[in-house]
Design an enzyme around this catalytic site. Structure first.
Site, mmCIF file in Angstrom:
data_model
loop_
_atom_site.group_PDB
_atom_site.id
_atom_site.type_symbol
_atom_site.label_atom_id
_atom_site.label_comp_id
_atom_site.label_asym_id
_atom_site.label_seq_id
_atom_site.Cartn_x
_atom_site.Cartn_y
_atom_site.Cartn_z
ATOM 1 N N SER A 1 0.846 -1.200 0.000
ATOM 2 C CA SER A 1 0.000 0.000 0.000
ATOM 3 C C SER A 1 0.879 1.247 0.000
ATOM 4 O O SER A 1 2.051 1.179 -0.386
ATOM 5 C CB SER A 1 -0.919 -0.039 1.229
ATOM 6 O OG SER A 1 -1.916 0.953 1.124
ATOM 7 N N ASN A 2 0.333 2.380 0.380
ATOM 8 C CA ASN A 2 1.112 3.616 0.454
ATOM 9 C C ASN A 2 0.597 4.456 1.620
ATOM 10 O O ASN A 2 -0.310 4.042 2.334
ATOM 11 C CB ASN A 2 1.046 4.368 -0.880
ATOM 12 C CG ASN A 2 -0.380 4.724 -1.239
ATOM 13 O OD1 ASN A 2 -1.031 5.506 -0.551
ATOM 14 N ND2 ASN A 2 -0.899 4.115 -2.301
ATOM 15 N N ARG A 3 1.164 5.641 1.776
ATOM 16 C CA ARG A 3 0.921 6.432 2.989
ATOM 17 C C ARG A 3 -0.278 7.377 2.885
ATOM 18 O O ARG A 3 -0.439 8.261 3.718
ATOM 19 C CB ARG A 3 2.172 7.235 3.340
ATOM 20 C CG ARG A 3 3.374 6.375 3.643
ATOM 21 C CD ARG A 3 4.578 7.233 4.013
ATOM 22 N NE ARG A 3 5.787 6.437 4.098
ATOM 23 C CZ ARG A 3 6.129 5.675 5.142
ATOM 24 N NH1 ARG A 3 5.329 5.614 6.187
ATOM 25 N NH2 ARG A 3 7.255 4.988 5.140
ATOM 26 N N ALA B 1 -4.535 7.635 -4.040
ATOM 27 C CA ALA B 1 -3.194 7.175 -4.386
ATOM 28 C C ALA B 1 -3.311 5.692 -4.739
ATOM 29 O O ALA B 1 -3.303 4.826 -3.859
ATOM 30 C CB ALA B 1 -2.238 7.395 -3.224
#
Ligand code: PMT
Length: 211
Positions: free
Chosen positions: A19-21, A86
């Site tokens: 995943s991402n932030r 995102a």
């Protein structure tokens, strides 16, 4: 108004993911601001800790492929699409059905490209106003400008996510707005809620010009 927010999660096995932030704050602020102005809002969101914005229909998804399906289902009925999510560019080629066991010292994950949802919308668009975001760590204007053109957008909101107070997780953002034809507007640091209002004002101007 169709808004996307948050990260996607791409499963590696039943308990792990890539995943991402992204916290979802930017997209949720946009959905809340649009609903407050009286728009009918659908928010397609990856997993976040945030509570649903008032008066918005919320569609919860996990993966980029699920987000694509949810967005495509809403696209034809939308006047404005704002893609603050995102989306993971790559996902594991296969998600293991059982938890991967710790055995070898090194483990290589094969990744495969996810669909670019926004590029697909750009190719499909028939009157919708399409607003993208660009999260960059270098050459902000060049990379954002390339995405604006390639994805056939009406506006791209470019954030240099290396700046303090900008991008992933922060309550504030610092962005430049890029339009087809090369116009660039530079905005100062501001709360994501305030930025959402500025972006909606700009969208209002673009809609007024269009009609
Ligand atoms: O969620 P927050 O913590 O508030 O953080 C906000 C943010 C940094 C996530 C937000 O401001 C932002 O920049 N969102 C876009 C992040 C991103 O994925 O940018 P990108 O440059 O990789 O993608 C460009 C555009 O294409 C984006 O509109 C993205 O939604 C879209 N995209 C990207 C890849 C993909 N496979 N499909 C897409 O639709």
């Amino acid at each position: 108004v169709l808004v996307t927010a948050g990260p996607t999660r791409e499963p590696i096995d039943p308990v792990r993911y890539i995943s991402n932030r992204s916290s979802g704050k930017m997209g949720y602020a946009l959905a809340a601001a649009a609903a407050a102005r009286g728009a009918t809002v659908t928010l397609v969101t990856g997993p976040t800790e945030l509570s649903s914005p008032p008066r918005a229909t919320v569609v919860k998804v996990e993966t980029a492929q699920e987000m694509r399906q949810a967005v495509l289902a809403e696209f034809a009925g939308a006047d404005v699409v704002i893609k603050a999510a995102a989306v993971a560019d790559y996902r594991p080629q296969t998600a293991a059905t059982q938890k991967i066991k710790k055995r070898a010292d090194n483990l290589t994950l094969a990744l495969t490209k996810n669909p670019d949802i926004l590029a697909e919308l750009g190719a499909l668009k028939s009157g919708q106003l399409l607003v993208g975001f660009a999260a960059e760590t270098e050459d902000l204007l060049a990379h954002a400008g390339e995405k604006l053109a390639r994805k056939n957008l009406d506006l791209i909101v470019a954030n240099d996510v290396t700046l303090a107070g900008a991008g992933f997780g922060a309550d504030t953002n610092i962005v430049k707005l890029l339009y087809p034809g090369g116009r660039v507007e530079e905005l100062p640091l501001m709360a994501k809620e305030a930025l959402a209002d500025v972006i909606l004002d700009k969208i209002g101007d673009l809609l007024a010009k269009k009609h």
